[in-house]
Design a protein around this motif. Sequence first.
Motif, PDB file in Angstrom:
ATOM      1  N   ILE A 195       0.839  -1.210   0.000  1.00 59.05           N
ATOM      2  CA  ILE A 195       0.000   0.000   0.000  1.00 59.05           C
ATOM      3  C   ILE A 195       0.866   1.249   0.000  1.00 59.05           C
ATOM      4  O   ILE A 195       0.610   2.200  -0.747  1.00 59.05           O
ATOM      5  N   GLN A 196       1.903   1.246   0.852  1.00 64.23           N
ATOM      6  CA  GLN A 196       2.768   2.421   0.960  1.00 64.23           C
ATOM      7  C   GLN A 196       3.873   2.441  -0.100  1.00 64.23           C
ATOM      8  O   GLN A 196       4.602   3.422  -0.221  1.00 64.23           O
ATOM      9  N   ARG A 197       3.975   1.348  -0.859  1.00 68.75           N
ATOM     10  CA  ARG A 197       4.949   1.231  -1.942  1.00 68.75           C
ATOM     11  C   ARG A 197       6.389   1.436  -1.449  1.00 68.75           C
ATOM     12  O   ARG A 197       7.189   2.160  -2.042  1.00 68.75           O
ATOM     13  N   THR A 198       6.682   0.767  -0.341  1.00 66.05           N
ATOM     14  CA  THR A 198       8.026   0.817   0.220  1.00 66.05           C
ATOM     15  C   THR A 198       8.286  -0.463   1.009  1.00 66.05           C
ATOM     16  O   THR A 198       7.357  -1.041   1.590  1.00 66.05           O
ATOM     17  N   GLU A 199       9.541  -0.908   1.033  1.00 68.53           N
ATOM     18  CA  GLU A 199       9.905  -2.074   1.836  1.00 68.53           C
ATOM     19  C   GLU A 199      10.108  -1.705   3.300  1.00 68.53           C
ATOM     20  O   GLU A 199      10.402  -2.574   4.121  1.00 68.53           O
ATOM     21  N   GLY A 200       9.950  -0.413   3.616  1.00 69.95           N
ATOM     22  CA  GLY A 200      10.057   0.050   4.996  1.00 69.95           C
ATOM     23  C   GLY A 200       8.808   0.804   5.418  1.00 69.95           C
ATOM     24  O   GLY A 200       8.834   2.021   5.605  1.00 69.95           O
ATOM     25  N   PRO A 201       7.668   0.115   5.558  1.00 65.50           N
ATOM     26  CA  PRO A 201       6.419   0.806   5.905  1.00 65.50           C
ATOM     27  C   PRO A 201       6.479   1.411   7.307  1.00 65.50           C
ATOM     28  O   PRO A 201       7.279   0.998   8.148  1.00 65.50           O
TER      29      PRO A 201
END
Length: 355
Positions: free
Chosen positions: A54-60
């Motif tokens: 959803i946040q388009r990151t591997e570090g939500p």
Amino acid sequence: MEQTIGALLADTISRIARPDEEIMGAVQKRVDNLTKPPGSLGVLEEMVVRLSGIQRTEGPSLDRKAVIVMCGDHGVVEEGVSAFPSEVTGLMMGNFTRGGAAINVFARQMGAEVVVVDIGSKAETPPGVRNEKVKSGTKNMAQGSAMTPDEAVRAVEVGIAIAMELAAQGCKAIALGDMGIGNTTPSAALTAAITGRPVDELTGKGTGIDEDKRKAKAAIIEQALAVNGIDKHWRSELTPIDVLARIGGLEIAGLVGVTLGSAAHGMAVIIDGVIASAAALVAYEICPDVLPFMFASHLSEEPAHEAALTYLELTPALHLRMRLGEGSGAVLLFPMLEASIAMLNQMATFDELGL
């Protein structure tokens, strides 16, 4: 069938893209390599993978989160469907501003911002409540349409605009909250219309009515569906906005907008109880791509809630016998979501152990 739609709603729908599958795959690979048997942390593993997409990151992250409490009144209260009068909606809005409601208490504990919106109450909007009133309560849906399609769209777009503002401020997740005496009635009606389940099966006791009144409430819902021309074949003639306008509520429409707006701007949507799930159903009917952004927090005592979540194929994480609304159950999911992120960021992997 072409939907009655506003410019902001149309633009929002066009912006909704499913969560990033590549990122979700990478995060799933790391989760599987954490020092535990694969899948042993169950739903927590699924949560963080989906948050990453959803946040388009591997570090939500969930460093900023909010609950939006949409408030509105309902003409159908005239039919005796609630144990409380409509005046309580206005009184509760004041309680929210003083920080004395359950949602205030829980949100403070969870570190979540509370945004209270008067989108359709009969009361004067109290200081500290955001005044976005589309109209002063809906009409009696048992006698005709609760709203016009234009009013429904305006209410949806109020929710979209607020979600957009919160996204611009760095919000990562929004819990859906509500306040509106009588609103379990339109929620059950919408759930019956969309899921096709029997009305009597979906009609609960709301604020605490007895069994005789519950049966009368179910009859009122059946009457509202019939009067407004909503049957199992409604999709051939009506749009989701039409159904929302005829048997919905202004606060439900606002939450539809929050759901769509959150999905369009990369925020998770935390569903509360039966009112929030009715809004989630309508949002899904308008744009099915919102579904991956939804998280079911708890299972309400209201029977229509289970029906809505089953239709959406969402599994509630908590079973607490709650039926208050306000977003009170939804914010309780925030610590679990944060725990899933901590798991991802802080647990060692088998590679780090040299295995």
